[in-house]
Structure formats: structure tokens, C-alpha cells
Design a protein around this motif. Structure first.
Motif, PDB file in Angstrom:
ATOM      1  N   UNK A 142     -16.991  35.724 -31.044  1.00 54.80           N
ATOM      2  CA  UNK A 142     -17.859  36.604 -30.263  1.00 54.80           C
ATOM      3  C   UNK A 142     -17.682  38.055 -30.694  1.00 54.80           C
TER       4      UNK A 142
ATOM      5  N   UNK B  68     -14.058  32.836 -24.162  1.00 52.09           N
ATOM      6  CA  UNK B  68     -13.869  32.639 -25.593  1.00 52.09           C
ATOM      7  C   UNK B  68     -15.138  32.230 -26.302  1.00 52.09           C
TER       8      UNK B  68
ATOM      9  N   UNK C 110     -22.721  24.386 -30.440  1.00 53.63           N
ATOM     10  CA  UNK C 110     -22.177  25.145 -29.319  1.00 53.63           C
ATOM     11  C   UNK C 110     -23.333  25.599 -28.438  1.00 53.63           C
TER      12      UNK C 110
ATOM     13  N   UNK D 212     -19.252  42.066 -25.039  1.00 58.37           N
ATOM     14  CA  UNK D 212     -17.939  41.442 -25.141  1.00 58.37           C
ATOM     15  C   UNK D 212     -16.935  42.393 -25.789  1.00 58.37           C
TER      16      UNK D 212
ATOM     17  N   UNK E  72     -20.497  40.542 -29.801  1.00 54.75           N
ATOM     18  CA  UNK E  72     -21.575  41.389 -29.286  1.00 54.75           C
ATOM     19  C   UNK E  72     -21.021  42.514 -28.425  1.00 54.75           C
ATOM     20  N   UNK E  73     -21.855  43.525 -28.237  1.00 54.37           N
ATOM     21  CA  UNK E  73     -21.395  44.741 -27.568  1.00 54.37           C
ATOM     22  C   UNK E  73     -20.853  44.508 -26.161  1.00 54.37           C
TER      23      UNK E  73
ATOM     24  N   UNK F  60     -15.912  34.410 -37.813  1.00 49.39           N
ATOM     25  CA  UNK F  60     -14.451  34.325 -37.990  1.00 49.39           C
ATOM     26  C   UNK F  60     -14.081  33.490 -39.211  1.00 49.39           C
TER      27      UNK F  60
ATOM     28  N   UNK G  64     -22.462  33.766 -34.025  1.00 54.04           N
ATOM     29  CA  UNK G  64     -21.712  32.727 -33.305  1.00 54.04           C
ATOM     30  C   UNK G  64     -22.301  31.356 -33.642  1.00 54.04           C
ATOM     31  N   UNK G  65     -21.661  30.321 -33.165  1.00 53.47           N
ATOM     32  CA  UNK G  65     -22.178  28.964 -33.389  1.00 53.47           C
ATOM     33  C   UNK G  65     -23.391  28.709 -32.504  1.00 53.47           C
TER      34      UNK G  65
ATOM     35  N   UNK H 138     -10.050  30.955 -33.654  1.00 51.48           N
ATOM     36  CA  UNK H 138     -10.414  32.349 -33.407  1.00 51.48           C
ATOM     37  C   UNK H 138     -11.764  32.440 -32.707  1.00 51.48           C
ATOM     38  N   UNK H 139     -11.915  33.452 -31.874  1.00 52.48           N
ATOM     39  CA  UNK H 139     -13.204  33.645 -31.218  1.00 52.48           C
ATOM     40  C   UNK H 139     -14.193  34.269 -32.189  1.00 52.48           C
TER      41      UNK H 139
ATOM     42  N   UNK I  88     -20.256  28.867 -36.417  1.00 55.76           N
ATOM     43  CA  UNK I  88     -20.040  30.312 -36.336  1.00 55.76           C
ATOM     44  C   UNK I  88     -19.725  30.871 -37.720  1.00 55.76           C
TER      45      UNK I  88
END
Lengths: 482, 129
Positions: B24, A423, A398, B29, B26-27, B68, B59-60, B21-22, B65
């Protein structure tokens, strides 16, 4: 059945059962298509919407300027007027005129100085009536330029070995009144290869290669290229042998160097960096961002972090055999399949531990420190992450980077500070958003109340080739709401 | 099937399961600072040194990732110690047992930070309609 065997069987069953139970809940599109940040289809129009950028509660983002071509830095004079540096060159061998421009109160630009085809102008600093500019030197070698406010230029340093992958960068004025700058390496990991041909410079300068700052002894490992086996620190197609010595000299590659503000003798501060791009002082301490190895070329390295170093005079920081304080011979740098041979028979020293490990492939570039309680986070570093250049620099699952991060130096903890909404992370062009594209540097204004972000603009990297888009560069400003 | 193959199969199933699912957290977001206790604060420092380079903020990146994934901690610990795919193993000398425990606390705190992130994503989608 023994106790151990029973536990192992139980583990297998529970792991499988858990996995199968969860399977119906998901979709598999996520697995099928690794996506890099440069894989967007760019229409030619870049929408700009500050509200598409997420920042911590209490901060706001504003658009300051747009339509710039490859901007790399902002700088303020003693009257607090804003200047922007345009590089004049981008990866993808795209050329333009390097320029220093002042933003007037009516939003017009006044060009203070222009360079020739020897960009990229990678960074600038203003000090006591003069601008000091790092000229990347893709065609004639790197230079440090000094310009007065009318644009009259003199050359402080020239002939820097910048014809390859990484350039002269990031000038900063030290508390000792000296000008410090970074000099990048010619190659990814010490060996000239076909990746350098792809970047464009090897065709122009077939004999160019890395130069060490001090004498080194080679292990004699050679790597396959289209021009035959090639060793480290030699031209492509040249074989090295065990125990071969390479003389060090100044100027050299992968170094922090310094010079008096009026020009004079060039001094080595430290070496063993790869791409020391962003330099900033916090008090009397010099910090530098150092972009990690790519998985490309004759000696590809997987999973190497970008690094933030505190610069210690005289130290060697590990390139081309270490990532941080970890030798590249560890299996993790070869995806667990064997190990990479070290090219130095004897290390010039043990590299220090980095101040921070930053995400691999992010290209952590410009850096500045907060000094104002009005903005907050006093003492923390803010770092612009240009974003991945996959697939050229190696694959990612990603997009990585494309944001501003905040680093607490005391702990090495990194947090997002300004990122695109949506997203998943990535440049605005990938999600049809109006936010950040490729942040390359950050700088606080003289009051310390506002953080300026220099956004280089759109670069797509489909089919490995980088396609930079002119007139898509932007300057953003982040301030704390009163 | 060997033990390593079983665990890889299980991990792949879990990865598939959470694809929608997301990740993300971090603050900017989530619009909320990550709430941490002392162990997870220490775990965050461990994460930054060893994990963040491939899983930025969970995250990825180079790796998948983490935020999730409904993986139980014993599976995560197993993957850290043994490695999986391109991910290297992290033996005791690199991450000792105490640090590994703190790391698990941090990953749990990060995962629980989901609600804010999803709410923000939802608001973002609504604002574009």
C-alpha cells in the motif's frame, strides 16, 4: 557463441540468480489464497469506527447514520436537509421496501415515500421542489419517478428494459433543464446465459434480452448455454446467423437517455454503454461511470477496466464489442488464450477514448465533482467503488474497490481518497475493521464543504452467491479540518 | 529450459520473496503525497492507462502487487514487452520506449514511497494493542 545468444544466456543466469537469492526472504501464503472482498465471515454485527478510514492529511471522517437497508443515494433539498434513498433490492435477490427518508435534527427518520417490489431505487436528484428517482425495475421494468416533498409521486418514464443484470440509474439534471439517466444492459456482454439464471431474473423473464438503440447487423456467433446455443441480442436458446439484422428502438439497453422534467418524449443521448450507473455534470459536460465486463457467463471477458466517459451526443461507446477503444478480439481479454469473437458484423462507430481507465472489477459507481475551495481539489471527480463481487464476477487475487477515489480529469490520474486502514485493501468486514464496506455513491452537500459517502452495507459472496445483509448500510461524511 | 520459462521462474521467486511486505502506497495510507519528478509524472499517466486496471495503485487486484517487488527495471521492462501469465504484452505501438522509461521512473518512485506506508501500518497495529 553469437552476441545475441550470449546476452540471452546472461539474462537467464542473472534473472535466476536474483530470484533464488531473494527466495529465502519471503513467505508463500500470499500466493496460495486469492481473496475477494466478499469472502468475509459476517457475524451479524457491523462495528463502526470512522478512525479506521484513512483520508489525506487535513480531512476527517464522521459517521452520519447507520442501520440502513441497501442505501444508494443521499440528496439535499433547498433547505439543505438530508434525505437518504434505500434501494429495496440487492443482488442476491434480496427484497425490501424502496424508501426515500429524511433525517430530522433529532436523528429520527421521516419516510417521505415508499415504493413497491420494483426496486432497486438506484439514485435520486432534487430540483426545484421535486425529487427525481431512478427506479431500477427488477420486476416491472425501470421507471423515472417524480415526487414532491410530501411524497406524492408521478411517473415520468416507464417500461424501461431493466429486468436483467443492470438497471435504470443515476438521474442528473442537465444545464438544458432536461433529466438525464442511465439504462444498463440486460447481460454481461450481449449474450443471455447461465449467469443470468444464477442472478435470478432469467427464471422470471426467460425471453428477456438486450435491445439495441439503433439497428445492428450481427456476425452470427453463438455461444453455449444450458438452453443451447445462443446469439447476441436474442432470448436464451435462440441462434443468430451472419448478417442478421436487429431493429433498434427506444427505450433500449446500455444507453444514456433524457426526458423533460415534466415528462414527455424520451430522447437518446448516447449508447453502447454497459452499466452507466453514476452520472454527473461538470459545468455543461456530462460524465458517466461505466462498470466494465465481468469474466462470467457465455461470453466472459477478462481484465476489462471500469471506465469514465465524457458523454458526446449521438456517439456509440463500444458495448458489447469494445472495452474503451479496444476491441474485445484482442488476446488480453481472453487471458492471452485465443480471442473473443465480436458479435457485431459492423461496429456502429469507433468508440471514443475514455476520460479514465478505472480498476477492473471495482464496480466504479456513483460520482460527484468538487466545486468548493474549502474542500479542495476543485474540478476533480470523486468516485465510489462498490468493490469486487468475486468469484461470481470473475476471480481476483486481492480485493478491488471498497473505497473512494479521486480522479484528476485532465490527466486521468486516479488516487485513493478514503480507504480502510490495514495491511491490505478490502471491506471492513474482511479485516474486522470498522470502516468502509461497499461505497455506492458520493455527493457533496450544497455548500460543497462536505462529501457524503453512501455505504450500501455488507454483502458477502462466498460460493458465488451474494448474501446482502439488511440494516448494515451507513452514511459517512468527510470534511476538511479548519 | 526456454527463455520464457527462465523469466517466469525468476519472477515467481521474486514474488514469493516479497510476500510479507505491504504494497500500500496511497496518500491516505502513507500520509504523504507521492513525490514525483517530470518523468515519473508522465509515467504515472502511462500507468493509469495501461496498468492500473489490474494493479490498482500498484497493489494487487486482478494481477499481483507491484510496489513491493525488488525487481530490477530490466526485468520489469522485459515483462511489459513480453507479457507474463495472463498479463498481455505491451508492444511499442501501445507503450513506446520513451513512455516505458517514464513508466519505470514512476514505478521506482512508487516503490520508494514505502516508508510512510509501513510507518502508518505499524501505528495502526500499535493503536489496536
Amino acid at each position: 557463441m553469437s552476441q545475441t545468444a550470449g546476452n540471452a544466456t546472461g539474462f537467464k543466469k542473472s534473472a535466476l540468480a536474483l530470484g533464488l537469492a531473494c527466495l529465502p526472504m519471503g513467505g508463500c501464503h500470499y500466493l496460495r489464497t486469492p481473496v475477494s472482498g466478499g469472502q468475509a465471515e459476517f457475524s451479524g454485527h457491523r462495528p463502526l469506527r470512522p478512525q479506521d478510514i484513512a483520508v489525506p492529511t487535513g480531512f476527517r471522517v464522521e459517521l452520519v447514520a447507520s442501520g440502513l437497508t441497501f442505501p444508494t443515494a443521499v440528496v439535499f433539498d433547498d433547505e439543505r436537509r438530508l434525505y437518504v434513498l434505500e434501494a429495496g433490492y440487492s443482488y442476491g435477490d434480496s427484497w425490501a421496501l424502496p424508501r426515500l427518508m429524511r433525517l430530522e435534527p433529532d436523528d429520527r427518520w421521516t419516510v417521505i415515500a415508499s415504493g413497491d417490489r420494483n426496486g432497486p431505487w438506484t439514485g435520486a436528484v432534487y430540483h426545484q421542489g421535486f425529487f427525481y428517482i431512478a427506479e431500477g425495475g427488477q420486476l416491472e421494468g425501470g421507471r423515472i419517478l417524480r415526487l414532491d416533498k410530501n411524497g406524492r409521486a408521478s411517473v415520468l418514464v416507464e417500461g424501461l428494459p431493466s429486468l436483467g443484470d443492470h438497471h435504470t440509474a443515476g438521474p442528473a439534471i442537465g444545464p438544458d433543464g432536461m433529466l438525464y439517466f442511465g439504462q444498463g444492459t440486460a447481460t454481461n456482454a450481449g449474450v443471455v446465459g447461465d449467469d443470468n439464471d444464477f442472478l435470478g431474473w432469467l427464471g422470471r423473464f426467460p425471453d428477456f434480452h438486450d435491445i439495441p438503440c439503433e439497428e445492428i447487423e450481427l456476425a452470427g456467433h453463438n455461444f453455449p448455454t444450458a438452453k443451447g446455443l445462443t446469439g447476441a441480442f436474442v432470448p436464451i436458446g435462440t441462434i443468430t446467423s451472419p448478417g442478421q439484422r436487429v431493429t433498434g428502438r427506444l427505450p433500449c439497453n446500455g444507453a444514456i437517455l433524457r426526458t423533460p422534467l415534466e415528462g414527455g418524449e424520451l430522447e437518446l443521448v448516447a449508447w453502447g454503454f454497459r452499466n452507466p450507473f453514476g452520472l454527473a455534470f461538470r459545468g455543461s459536460e456530462l460524465f458517466v461511470t461505466d462498470a466494465g465486463y465481468d469474466e462470467r457467463g457465455s461470453r466472459p471477458v477478462w481484465g476489462a477496466a471500469d471506465l469514465l466517459w465524457k458523454v458526446r451526443e449521438g456517439a456509440w461507446y463500444g458495448w458489447p464489442d469494445y472495452s474503451g477503444d479496444r476491441p474485445l478480439s484482442l488476446p488480453e481479454f481472453a487471458r492471452g488464450k485465443g480471442s473473443l469473437p465480436l458479435v457485431l458484423a459492423k461496429s456502429p462507430g469507433k468508440p471514443p477514448r475514455p476520460s479514465a481507465w478505472l480498476p477492473s472489477s471495482a464496480f466504479s459507481a456513483g460520482i460527484d465533482f468538487s466545486t468548493s475551495s474549502a474542500f479542495g481539489y476543485v474540478g476533480d471527480a470523486f468516485i465510489a467503488q462498490f468493490g469486487d463481487r468475486a468469484p461470481f464476477s470473475g476471480p481476483v487475487l486481492r480485493p478491488v474497490g471498497f473505497k473512494i477515489v479521486r480522479l484528476r480529469l485532465e490527466t486521468g490520474v486516479l488516487e485513493d481518497f478514503a480507504v480502510n486502514k490495514g495491511r491490505q485493501n478490502g471491506p471492513a468486514s474482511l479485516s474486522s475493521g470498522g470502516g468502509l464496506e461497499r461505497p455506492i455513491s458520493v455527493r457533496f452537500d450544497p455548500s460543497g464543504h462536505s462529501l457524503y459517502i453512501v455505504d450500501f452495507g455488507v454483502i458477502t459472496t462466498r460460493d458465488k452467491a451474494a448474501s446482502p445483509r439488511k440494516n448494515t448500510g451507513v452514511i459517512w461524511r468527510i470534511t476538511r479540518r479548519v | 529450459m526456454k527463455a520464457g520459462s527462465w523469466s517466469r521462474l525468476a519472477a515467481a521467486c521474486l514474488w514469493l520473496a516479497t510476500a510479507g511486505c505491504s504494497a500500500r502506497r496511497s496518500e491516505p495510507i502513507s500520509k504523504a503525497e507521492l513525490l514525483t519528478d517530470k518523468p515519473s509524472e508522465r509515467g504515472r499517466v502511462v500507468f493509469m492507462e495501461h496498468c492500473n486496471r489490474c494493479h490498482p495503485g500498484g497493489e494487487a487486484g486482478l494481477g499481483p502487487a507491484l510496489n513491493h517487488k525488488p525487481l530490477p527495471n530490466f526485468v520489469k521492462r522485459y515483462m511489459v514487452r513480453r507479457g507474463i501469465g495472463s498479463m498481455p504484452a505491451f508492444p511499442q505501438q501501445l507503450i513506446n520506449d520513451s513512455d516505458l522509461k517514464d513508466l519505470m521512473s514512476y514505478l521506482t518512485a512508487l516503490k520508494r514511497h514505502e516508508r510512510g506506508a509501513d510507518q502508518t501500518a505499524l501505528e495502526e497495529i500499535n493503536s489496536r494493542r
